[in-house]
Design a protein around this motif. Structure first.
Motif, PDB file in Angstrom:
ATOM      1  N   ASN A  33       0.678  -1.170   0.102  1.00 53.71           N
ATOM      2  CA  ASN A  33       0.201  -0.124   0.039  1.00 53.71           C
ATOM      3  C   ASN A  33       0.880   1.419   0.024  1.00 53.71           C
ATOM      4  O   ASN A  33       2.018   1.361   0.020  1.00 53.71           O
ATOM      5  N   SER A  55      -2.618   4.830  -6.156  1.00 48.07           N
ATOM      6  CA  SER A  55      -2.927   3.286  -5.634  1.00 48.07           C
ATOM      7  C   SER A  55      -3.882   2.867  -6.907  1.00 48.07           C
ATOM      8  O   SER A  55      -4.696   3.352  -7.698  1.00 48.07           O
ATOM      9  N   ASP A 108      -0.601  -0.998  -4.543  1.00 47.00           N
ATOM     10  CA  ASP A 108      -1.470  -1.931  -4.387  1.00 47.00           C
ATOM     11  C   ASP A 108      -1.531  -2.452  -5.950  1.00 47.00           C
ATOM     12  O   ASP A 108      -2.768  -2.880  -6.361  1.00 47.00           O
TER      13      ASP A 108
END
Length: 447
Positions: A33, A55, A108
């Motif tokens: 992350n 992300s 991610d």
């Protein structure tokens, strides 16, 4: 108290800096992350300031990402207004701007999301080179979706103490399967040499393009010369010898083109940003580049043909053209123009007397030396200069044109080339570098 952290190898950060200097933008796809990826990306030397990470995990209706990066002065993810997930990135690029394609970190990431992002880069006229571990099975689809892929072998170094032949053979077989779409595999210790491989590849491509352009110029010169001979007032006396034309097209031109293709890259090839093949990027689009190359080919071919035709026409003065000497002079002049003009066809970043790229090209120097010697032998043995030109007055005009026209053609071409590189090539390189590498992201700038 004990702690551990994962950091990059010491060679990676200098490698990324080298890539950036030669116009290759490095993008890191992290399966972690945003909070966990930022520190590692910073150690890689990637820009981790404002709006420098996206992300690839879709929000699915959530307002904010629970793993977003919040600093002491701002909420990185909320204030940035950057998209989340592949589909939002695709819509953002189509409707707003290309900022998502300029960031250096995607977090991610999964196999499918990384593959989709590679496809988005390609859809937007980027040439994608994928570097990935050769023993990670999830890289199979990613390797296959890129323009060029290279497998990086880290297993041999990490598991060098494993002496089981069966394990080593199984690992080798797995690498071969995973990297089946890769152009080649390299060990992690050889990764810095990838910069040299890119340099050789650029030089080979540029030399091949220059060789093809030179061959087209020579063929067009012969065509224009034939047309001028047909339109001449004394067309029976000014003609092209068929056998000589065949030798010119099938022997001299291919030999010179092969010599040009052996030339090294110019001194600034690894300091320029490659041009995107994007029609929307006018005035630096591929069509304009093709138009400029076509204009250069036509001008060089026209000057070669005009000079050769003038020599052939002057050689007919006094009636000596009937025995074929005028046709020989005409063809010899065309060969001289092509041989001398080959020095101007070598790909380089400056005029040939400033950047002497042909000194290390033994093949090119050998071919040009043989060609010039053959032209001189044919001129002084077969043509007999004292009997061509219709007396002293004709010779006083013929032989200066015969000797100086190839050099004049080369000089004019070099002056035009110098003007073009000053106004186009390096201005374009600076503009692209500023837009693609030095733009501060997060400006929400419209396309």
């Amino acid at each position: 108290m004990l702690g551990s952290t994962s950091g990059p190898r010491s060679m990676i950060a200098p490698f990324i800096r080298k890539c950036k200097h030669c116009g290759v933008r490095f993008v890191y796809f992290s399966p972690r992350n945003m909070r966990r990826s930022k520190e590692l990306a910073s150690k890689l030397g990637l820009e981790m300031g404002w709006n420098c990470a996206i992300s690839l995990r879709p929000l699915h209706g959530q307002e904010h990402d629970e793993h977003r990066m919040i600093s002491s002065y701002a909420d990185w993810d909320v204030n940035a207004k950057l998209p989340h997930g592949v589909e939002e990135i695709r819509r953002h690029v189509a409707d707003v701007d290309n900022v998502p394609l300029l960031v250096s970190l995607f977090t991610d990431s999964t196999e499918d999301s990384t593959k989709s992002m590679v496809e988005i880069f390609k859809e937007n006229s980027d040439t994608v080179l994928v570097l990935g571990c050769s023993h990670v099975s999830r890289n199979i689809k990613i390797f296959g979706s890129s323009d060029v892929s290279v497998g990086v072998d880290t297993v041999e170094e990490e598991d060098g103490d494993c002496n089981d032949p069966g394990v080593r053979e199984a690992m080798r077989f797995a690498r071969e399967v995973i990297t089946r779409d890769c152009f080649f595999n390299i060990e992690i210790s050889s990764l810095p040499h990838l910069h040299d491989i890119i340099a050789v590849s650029r030089a080979s491509l540029e030399a091949a393009i220059s060789a093809v352009q030179f061959a087209i110029t020579c063929g067009l010169s012969l065509s224009i010369l034939g047309f001028l001979c047909l339109c001449a007032p004394k067309s029976p006396e000014v003609f092209i010898d068929g056998g000589g034309a065949v030798l010119y097209l099938l022997l001299l031109v291919p030999a010179l083109a092969v010599g040009i293709s052996f030339s090294d890259g110019d001194s600034k090839s690894m300091r320029r940003c490659p041009v995107k093949d994007d029609p929307a990027s006018a005035p630096f689009s591929g069509r304009n580049e093709l138009a400029k190359r076509s204009l250069g080919v036509l001008s060089r071919a026209g000057m070669n043909a005009v000079g050769s035709f003038a020599v052939g026409l002057l050689a007919t003065v006094g009636g000596e053209g009937k025995d074929g000497k005028a046709a020989t002079m005409l063809l010899v002049e065309l060969c001289l123009c092509s041989t001398v003009g080959a020095f101007g066809s070598l790909y380089r970043a400056d005029v040939f007397w400033v950047e002497v790229g042909w000194r290390s090209n033994a093949v090119f120097l050998g071919v040009t030396a043989i060609s010039l010697m053959v032209c001189l032998v044919v001129t002084f043995v077969a043509v007999e200069p004292s009997k061509v030109g219709g007396g002293e007055a004709g010779s006083a005009v013929l032989w200066p044109i015969f000797s100086l026209w190839p050099v004049l053609t080369l000089m004019i071409g070099e002056l035009v080339f110098k003007r073009d590189i000053e106004k186009v090539i390096f201005d374009r390189a600076a503009l692209l570098r500023r837009l693609e590498f030095e733009t501060r992201l997060g400006m929400w700038s419209p396309r």
